[in-house]
Design an enzyme around this catalytic site. Structure first.
Site, PDB file in Angstrom:
ATOM      1  CB  CYS A  44      -9.111 -19.134  -2.850  1.00  0.00           C
ATOM      2  SG  CYS A  44      -7.333 -19.377  -3.062  1.00  0.00           S
ATOM      3  CE1 TYR A 176      -6.873 -25.209  -7.828  1.00  0.00           C
ATOM      4  CE2 TYR A 176      -5.986 -26.135  -5.793  1.00  0.00           C
ATOM      5  CZ  TYR A 176      -6.852 -25.268  -6.437  1.00  0.00           C
ATOM      6  OH  TYR A 176      -7.692 -24.469  -5.715  1.00  0.00           O
TER       7      TYR A 176
END
Length: 315
Positions: A44, A176
């Site tokens: 992440c 994203y």
């Protein structure tokens, strides 16, 4: 498919825990060494930023850490200590991160995210917003690494915050927004914002070593966490394929520069990064086949220290 508005634009979930660790003895969450614990995933980028701050400031002994499995299944982030690079939950003894959230807030019904900053004393989550955790680590705890490291200098915090906010919208979350767009228009908008920003930062880094000049700051770490993943994941998996980071001389040099700072290379686990993205999003990659390439040499010389006003090599 993913959370999106009516125009198909990806919408990120807001953090639920927003308390603060402060360097004050009377604070509810005082900056006591050994009191706090980080839950992270090496995959992440948001968690990576918190790890980078702790690493560069030498806080590994002051703040402990557990590492989750990079593959996030339907039940969410899982502890799989038998897997290379992963650990058990050494504080709460849980099997899933969702159980940690449940202990902090019984009935919690949102998606658990990383990073998580846990307080052993009050047995609760202090904060799960990545940039706020980065700021807390950079300001509340005394650096334990030798050398002048100040990632959030007091006189430039507003400037850093503005830059971090711009990076978030266009680059950090921009990849994203492209990958999880639910319409062509939303994707096109995200791609235009992303590469316009990359072009700007490429130009900005042409004659200065870091984003704010000669001093490494939280903004550089936020940028690095995205750039180090870009060519291996975002370029292909999220269709951010107008250019690669290796096609940008200054951004690629900046990526190698930060990678080669003390301790940073050990925070980058490309196997975890690739497994997470290519296996966790079946909507984007139904076969869950993990891409082999590209072969990137993050240890190659970068010569960024030769730019005017740069600090000595190392930091």
């Amino acid at each position: 498919m993913f959370d999106a508005d009516e125009a198909g634009r990806y919408q990120r979930q807001d953090a639920a825990f927003r308390d603060r660790v402060r360097a004050a003895p009377d604070a509810t969450f005082a900056a006591d060494p050994g009191r706090y614990h980080l839950y992270i995933s090496r995959a992440c980028p948001w968690a990576h930023g918190a790890v980078l701050v702790g690493t560069l400031l030498g806080l590994e002994d002051a703040i402990t850490m557990d590492v989750l499995d990079p593959y996030r299944e339907e039940d969410g982030w899982q502890f799989t200590p038998e897997k290379a690079g992963c650990t058990p939950d050494t504080v709460n003894g849980t099997d899933y991160l969702a159980e940690v959230y449940e202990r902090a807030d019984p009935g919690y019904d949102r998606r658990p995210t990383v990073p998580v900053l846990w307080d052993r004393e009050h047995e609760t989550i202090v904060n799960n917003e990545s940039i706020e955790i980065m700021r807390m680590l950079a300001t509340a705890f005394e650096p334990r690494r030798d050398g002048p490291v100040d990632l959030y200098p007091e006189g430039r915090r507003e400037e850093i915050d503005d830059l971090v906010a711009n990076l978030y919208e266009s680059v950090n979350n921009g990849v994203y927004r492209a990958g999880f767009a639910d319409s062509q228009a939303a994707y096109d908008e995200a791609i235009e914002d992303l590469f316009d920003a990359l072009d700007r930062y490429e130009e900005r880094l042409a004659d200065q070593r870091y984003l704010l000049g000669k001093q490494l700051t939280l903004a550089d770490l936020r940028l690095f966490a995205t750039l180090v993943r870009f060519d291996s994941v975002y370029h292909t998996h999220f269709m951010c394929n107008k250019k690669r980071i290796v096609d940008y001389p200054n951004l690629w040099g900046h990526t190698r520069d930060v990678y080669q700072l003390p301790g940073v290379a050990a925070t980058v686990n490309m196997a975890h990064i690739k497994e997470h993205y290519y296996r966790t999003h079946p909507q984007l990659n139904p076969t869950r086949i993990v891409a082999r390439g590209p072969d990137l040499d993050f240890a190659a010389p970068h010569d960024r220290e030769q730019l005017p006003g740069s600090p000595p090599a190392g930091l």
